[in-house]
Design an enzyme around this catalytic site. Structure first.
Site, short mmCIF file in Angstrom:
data_model
loop_
_atom_site.label_atom_id
_atom_site.label_comp_id
_atom_site.label_asym_id
_atom_site.label_seq_id
_atom_site.Cartn_x
_atom_site.Cartn_y
_atom_site.Cartn_z
N GLY A 154 43.15 44.48 29.49
CA GLY A 154 42.80 43.24 28.13
C GLY A 154 42.11 42.08 28.25
O GLY A 154 40.78 42.44 29.07
N ILE A 156 41.78 39.40 29.75
CA ILE A 156 41.29 39.17 31.35
C ILE A 156 41.22 39.86 31.74
O ILE A 156 39.49 39.80 32.30
CB ILE A 156 43.05 38.08 31.69
N ILE A 232 46.14 37.79 39.37
CA ILE A 232 46.38 35.98 38.15
C ILE A 232 46.53 37.00 36.49
O ILE A 232 46.51 36.21 36.05
CB ILE A 232 44.77 35.92 38.06
N ARG A 234 51.34 38.41 36.67
CA ARG A 234 52.36 37.51 36.37
C ARG A 234 52.68 38.14 38.32
O ARG A 234 52.33 39.04 38.21
CB ARG A 234 53.40 38.09 35.80
N GLU A 263 58.72 30.98 41.63
CA GLU A 263 57.45 29.46 42.28
C GLU A 263 58.37 27.94 41.50
O GLU A 263 58.45 28.48 40.33
CB GLU A 263 56.29 30.28 41.56
N HIS A 281 49.51 28.25 40.80
CA HIS A 281 49.89 29.13 39.39
C HIS A 281 48.39 27.96 38.61
O HIS A 281 49.86 27.44 37.01
CB HIS A 281 51.44 29.34 38.81
#
Length: 315
Positions: A154, A156, A232, A234, A263, A281
Site C-alpha cells: 500500500g 507505506i 511498522i 500493527r 502497548e 510506536h
C-alpha cells in the site's frame, strides 16, 4: 453559532488542542474518572468523536452517543474503531493517511539499518569504554545486495520498497493482487514464499480481521535464523507469542518492532532479548507529520459539519 460537541478520546499536543477548542466544544473522555458515567452524562450531545488510531472507538462508546455523526481518527490505522457499529448507525469515519507515509517508511528503513549494523549496541560500546578496553565491536550483517520482502504494497509499503531500491536489494512483495505500480519488483502472492525470499521482511499492511496474525509461526520460520522482521504496521498482524519463541530460540535472527500487543505495557520477554530493536510506536513521530495529522483531523470534522465532502473518508 453553536459549536458541534466532540468527544475527545485521548490527549493531543497543544498545537492541535487549541485550534480544536476554537472550532468545537470538546468533552475530554480521557480525563473522566468514571468513563461509563461520563458517557451517560454527555452522550446525547456528542455529534463527533476525535480519537487516535490506537484508542479507536468501541461499539459501546458509539452507541452511547445516539446523535453521533462522524469519527475522525488521528492516525492511518482505524482497526480500533468498530466499523460495523458505524455502518449500523450511518456514522462516517475518517483517518489521516498520506501525511505520515514517508515518515513511517523512513523509520522502517532506519530500524533495518540500526538492527542489522548493531548501531544501538555499538554506541554503548563506545560510551561504556568497551572500545578502549575490549577493542573492535563484534561484526554485524550487511544490508546492501541482500533480499527484501514487503508484506503489503500500500502507501507505506510502496515507499519502503522505493527506499530499499537504493540499497540494491532484491525486492519482492505480497498483496491481494499484483500492483501495476510495483512492476520493478517481484510479486509473490503467498506470505510464506515471500518470507522464504526475504532476508528483511517488512510488515506494512493495514490491520484487519483478515490480516490478524498473518505473520504466523510458518512465516516467521521461513524468514529464518539469518533474517529479520521489521514491523511498522500493527501488532495484530504478527503472532507475538510465536515471534517471541522464535527470537528466544534463535529460529529467527532478529526483529525491529515499533508496535506491540498491549502497548505501552509490552510483554517483558522482549526486554530480555538482545536480537530485537524496540521502538515506542513513533513511526509518525515527527513534528511536521504530527501537525499535519492534527490538521487533517480538524479539517475532516469541519468539512463534515459544513456539509462538504470528507477529505479522507474510510466510511
Amino acid at each position: 453559532m453553536t459549536k458541534p460537541d466532540i468527544l475527545q478520546v485521548g490527549p493531543y499536543p497543544e498545537w492541535d488542542q487549541v485550534p480544536l477548542e476554537e472550532s468545537f466544544t470538546l468533552h475530554r473522555y480521557f480525563e473522566a474518572g468514571d468513563p461509563d458515567a461520563y458517557l451517560n452524562s454527555v452522550g446525547e450531545r456528542i455529534r463527533g468523536i476525535a480519537t487516535r488510531g490506537e484508542l479507536g472507538a468501541s461499539r459501546a462508546m458509539i452507541e452511547a452517543c445516539p446523535n453521533l455523526e462522524v469519527v475522525s481518527v488521528y492516525g492511518v490505522g482505524f482497526d480500533a474503531v468498530d466499523l460495523e457499529a458505524c455502518k449500523d448507525h450511518g456514522i462516517r469515519v475518517t483517518n489521516t493517511p498520506d501525511v505520515l507515509t514517508n515518515d513511517v517508511a523512513d523509520l522502517g528503513i532506519a530500524m533495518m539499518l540500526a538492527q542489522s549494523r548493531g548501531m544501538v549496541g555499538a554506541e554503548t560500546w563506545v560510551r561504556d569504554g568497551s572500545w578502549q578496553a575490549k577493542g573492535l565491536y563484534p561484526l554485524k550483517r550487511r544490508v546492501w545486495g541482500r533480499k527484501a520482502g514487503v508484506l503489503g504494497l500500500g502507501r507505506i509499503g510502496f515507499e519502503v520498497a522505493k527506499r530499499l531500491a537504493g540499497f540494491d536489494l532484491d525486492i519482492a512483495y505480497s498483496d491481494i493482487s499484483e500492483k501495476d505500480y510495483g512492476q520493478d519488483w517481484t510479486f509473490i502472492a503467498d506470505p510464506v514464499e515471500l518470507a522464504e525470499h526475504a532476508d528483511f521482511l517488512f510488515v506494512t499492511l493495514a490491520a484487519s480481521t483478515q490480516t490478524r496474525q498473518i505473520v504466523n509461526r510458518q512465516v516467521i520460520d521461513a524468514v529464518g535464523p539469518d533474517g529479520m522482521i521489521i514491523n511498522i504496521s500493527r501488532a495484530s498482524n504478527i503472532d507475538e507469542a510465536a515471534l517471541l519463541d522464535a527470537l528466544e530460540s534463535k529460529r529467527l535472527g532478529a526483529a525491529a518492532l515499533d508496535v506491540f500487543e498491549g502497548e505501552p505495557a509490552l510483554n517483558p520477554r522482549f526486554l530480555e532479548l538482545d536480537n530485537v530493536l524496540l521502538q515506542p510506536h513513533h513511526a509518525s513521530g515527527t513534528i511536521e507529520t504530527r501537525k499535519a495529522m492534527g490538521r487533517l483531523v480538524r479539517d475532516n470534522l469541519s468539512a463534515h459539519f459544513a456539509g462538504r465532502d470528507l477529505l479522507t473518508p474510510v466510511l
